[in-house]
Write a protein that holds these residues in place. Sequence first.
Motif, PDB file in Angstrom:
ATOM      1  N   ILE A   1       1.048  -1.187   0.040  1.00 39.29           N
ATOM      2  CA  ILE A   1       0.065  -0.005  -0.164  1.00 39.29           C
ATOM      3  C   ILE A   1       0.675   1.201   0.016  1.00 39.29           C
ATOM      4  O   ILE A   1       0.588   2.331  -0.676  1.00 39.29           O
ATOM      5  CB  ILE A   1      -0.908  -0.049   0.961  1.00 39.29           C
ATOM      6  N   GLY A   2       1.706   1.202   0.828  1.00 39.51           N
ATOM      7  CA  GLY A   2       2.795   2.568   0.812  1.00 39.51           C
ATOM      8  C   GLY A   2       3.480   2.554  -0.603  1.00 39.51           C
ATOM      9  O   GLY A   2       3.568   3.655  -0.794  1.00 39.51           O
TER      10      GLY A   2
ATOM     11  N   GLU B   1      12.413  -0.972   5.515  1.00 36.78           N
ATOM     12  CA  GLU B   1      11.218  -0.176   5.471  1.00 36.78           C
ATOM     13  C   GLU B   1      11.476   1.306   6.262  1.00 36.78           C
ATOM     14  O   GLU B   1      10.877   2.252   5.900  1.00 36.78           O
ATOM     15  CB  GLU B   1      10.147  -1.196   6.314  1.00 36.78           C
ATOM     16  N   ILE B   2      12.259   1.118   7.299  1.00 38.68           N
ATOM     17  CA  ILE B   2      12.460   2.472   7.880  1.00 38.68           C
ATOM     18  C   ILE B   2      13.370   3.356   6.662  1.00 38.68           C
ATOM     19  O   ILE B   2      12.915   4.737   6.708  1.00 38.68           O
ATOM     20  CB  ILE B   2      13.380   2.042   9.151  1.00 38.68           C
ATOM     21  N   LEU B   3      14.051   2.909   6.094  1.00 36.57           N
ATOM     22  CA  LEU B   3      14.840   3.807   5.017  1.00 36.57           C
ATOM     23  C   LEU B   3      13.780   4.310   4.131  1.00 36.57           C
ATOM     24  O   LEU B   3      13.789   5.481   3.429  1.00 36.57           O
ATOM     25  CB  LEU B   3      16.015   3.031   4.511  1.00 36.57           C
ATOM     26  N   ARG B   4      12.944   3.417   3.596  1.00 36.18           N
ATOM     27  CA  ARG B   4      11.978   3.688   2.666  1.00 36.18           C
ATOM     28  C   ARG B   4      11.090   4.858   3.160  1.00 36.18           C
ATOM     29  O   ARG B   4      10.792   5.833   2.353  1.00 36.18           O
ATOM     30  CB  ARG B   4      11.135   2.571   2.199  1.00 36.18           C
ATOM     31  N   GLY B   5      10.754   4.949   4.372  1.00 36.12           N
ATOM     32  CA  GLY B   5       9.867   5.751   5.055  1.00 36.12           C
ATOM     33  C   GLY B   5      10.711   7.155   4.837  1.00 36.12           C
ATOM     34  O   GLY B   5      10.174   8.476   4.542  1.00 36.12           O
TER      35      GLY B   5
ATOM     36  N   VAL C   1       1.971  15.869  -0.030  1.00 36.60           N
ATOM     37  CA  VAL C   1       1.427  15.662   1.233  1.00 36.60           C
ATOM     38  C   VAL C   1       0.842  14.227   1.214  1.00 36.60           C
ATOM     39  O   VAL C   1       0.859  13.334   2.456  1.00 36.60           O
ATOM     40  CB  VAL C   1       0.180  16.505   1.721  1.00 36.60           C
ATOM     41  N   ALA C   2       0.150  13.501   0.265  1.00 37.63           N
ATOM     42  CA  ALA C   2      -0.171  12.145   0.278  1.00 37.63           C
ATOM     43  C   ALA C   2       0.650  11.031   0.565  1.00 37.63           C
ATOM     44  O   ALA C   2       0.438  10.054   1.004  1.00 37.63           O
ATOM     45  CB  ALA C   2      -1.132  11.864  -1.111  1.00 37.63           C
ATOM     46  N   ILE C   3       2.027  11.728   0.209  1.00 38.00           N
ATOM     47  CA  ILE C   3       2.974  10.375   0.393  1.00 38.00           C
ATOM     48  C   ILE C   3       3.216  10.297   1.897  1.00 38.00           C
ATOM     49  O   ILE C   3       3.706   9.183   2.257  1.00 38.00           O
ATOM     50  CB  ILE C   3       4.332  11.246  -0.122  1.00 38.00           C
ATOM     51  N   VAL C   4       3.025  11.005   2.758  1.00 33.51           N
ATOM     52  CA  VAL C   4       2.937  10.813   4.156  1.00 33.51           C
ATOM     53  C   VAL C   4       2.149   9.619   4.481  1.00 33.51           C
ATOM     54  O   VAL C   4       2.729   8.906   5.449  1.00 33.51           O
ATOM     55  CB  VAL C   4       2.424  12.156   5.069  1.00 33.51           C
TER      56      VAL C   4
ATOM     57  N   SER D   1       2.496   3.636   6.206  1.00 35.70           N
ATOM     58  CA  SER D   1       2.396   1.983   5.734  1.00 35.70           C
ATOM     59  C   SER D   1       3.641   1.359   5.959  1.00 35.70           C
ATOM     60  O   SER D   1       3.690   0.174   6.245  1.00 35.70           O
ATOM     61  CB  SER D   1       1.832   2.096   4.285  1.00 35.70           C
ATOM     62  N   PHE D   2       4.706   2.044   5.408  1.00 38.28           N
ATOM     63  CA  PHE D   2       6.040   1.505   5.635  1.00 38.28           C
ATOM     64  C   PHE D   2       6.347   1.028   7.270  1.00 38.28           C
ATOM     65  O   PHE D   2       7.067  -0.090   7.773  1.00 38.28           O
ATOM     66  CB  PHE D   2       7.082   2.420   5.110  1.00 38.28           C
ATOM     67  N   ALA D   3       5.965   2.159   8.222  1.00 40.49           N
ATOM     68  CA  ALA D   3       6.175   1.947   9.757  1.00 40.49           C
ATOM     69  C   ALA D   3       5.422   0.602  10.117  1.00 40.49           C
ATOM     70  O   ALA D   3       5.846  -0.093  10.871  1.00 40.49           O
ATOM     71  CB  ALA D   3       5.593   3.288  10.375  1.00 40.49           C
TER      72      ALA D   3
END
Length: 425
Positions: A35-36, A94-98, A182-185, A190-192
């Motif tokens: 989803i992210g 996942e942390i780095l993607r965020g 902003v939608a990217i937040v 999701s990555f978190a």
Amino acid sequence: MPEAPPDPKPQSQPASMFRNPDYLRIFTSVGASQIGLQVAYFSISIIAVVVLDLSESQIGILYAMDQIALVLFGLLVGVWVDRLRDKPIIVVSEILRGVVMLSVPAAWALDALTVWHIFAAMFLLGLTSVFFDVAQTSYVPRLIDNKLLASGNSRIQGIRSASDTGGPLAAGPLVSLLSAPVAIVVAVVSFAVSAFSVATIKYREEEPEKPEKPHLWTEIAQGVKFIFHDKLLRSILLVSTWCNLSIGAFQAMLMVFLIREADQSSEVAGFVLAGSGVGGVLGAMLVGRISKKAGVGPTAIAALAVSGPGMAIVAASGPGWGAAVAFAGQVVFVASIVVFNVNVISYRQAVTPDDMQGRVGATQRVICWAGLAVGSIVGGFTGDVLSARAALLIAAGMLFVGFVPLLRTPLRKLREIPEEAAPQS
């Protein structure tokens, strides 16, 4: 004295994989992560097409940046994954993607968002995704037996596809309501969730055995040798790469086609892209039943033959209610690709020894994604010279002929997934 770690692959499995809490956690992780990714990709596409008004060739290069990261580093990642435990790699990825994705709204808020920034963000998103995908693919066969791989992979593919539906459907209104940056937040959240799900997995991996004298290129060569010395794996790899040329061109020009040539809004474009998720769910639901009756190999070949016409339906759609036609084409195209992928990936995982899963999987990804990268760039320049619709139609024709070489391979007689890995020579 610490408790001895369990076997690398548990010998007993629950009757239902959804009663296995560790499988359920990685299943949840894949869904949240997907989803992210879908929200991130959709938002970046809108930024490229609408906010920065990039040309077709620039958009093709943008899509290629994601794939070039895998081409450049995929083989190295495969070695690292085989040397390290999978769980920490997945969590850190996942942390780095965020973090990478957070840089986009931050730059937008400072009025500093440029084409070079989104090129860099797409490249880094691709690089962190390489680690996640290779480690996650290597992790699944450690958690479940080979006889459950096809079923386990189809369920994971199903949640990927369901997320592919929810991602674009949510992203379209989010982009309209909040703006694309902003939608990217939402993607970051999701990555978190994905990282947390994997972090809570109870299964303890054994520390992989490291060579006494590690030699990076020798280990890479072992993965390449394994996949190229197996006739069927080699054939699947080459056909998949050819098909990815067409898929790369299609993906690069799809948003351009929908918004600039079919005159659809971002919400409607999100609806069309959600067709890929519906198709993925449908393919994941059907693959087990069809493969059981027709055989794993014949099902994979037939599915690949259907995928090209599905792509052509999308290219033939027009404005207004043409979005419904494009949606239907997406369903057919992606459902067919999912059926093909589930069967050939399950075969590859089953015949690959556990200690080579990372390298063999990375070899497959690097070569296939090189096809995606080239296809994205060529598709972009084709869209510049001809049109986005023309690029989609050419891609559909290329994809359609992809199944023909497989008719002369052992895949057409493969009935079931092998239960044991192939011996190493």
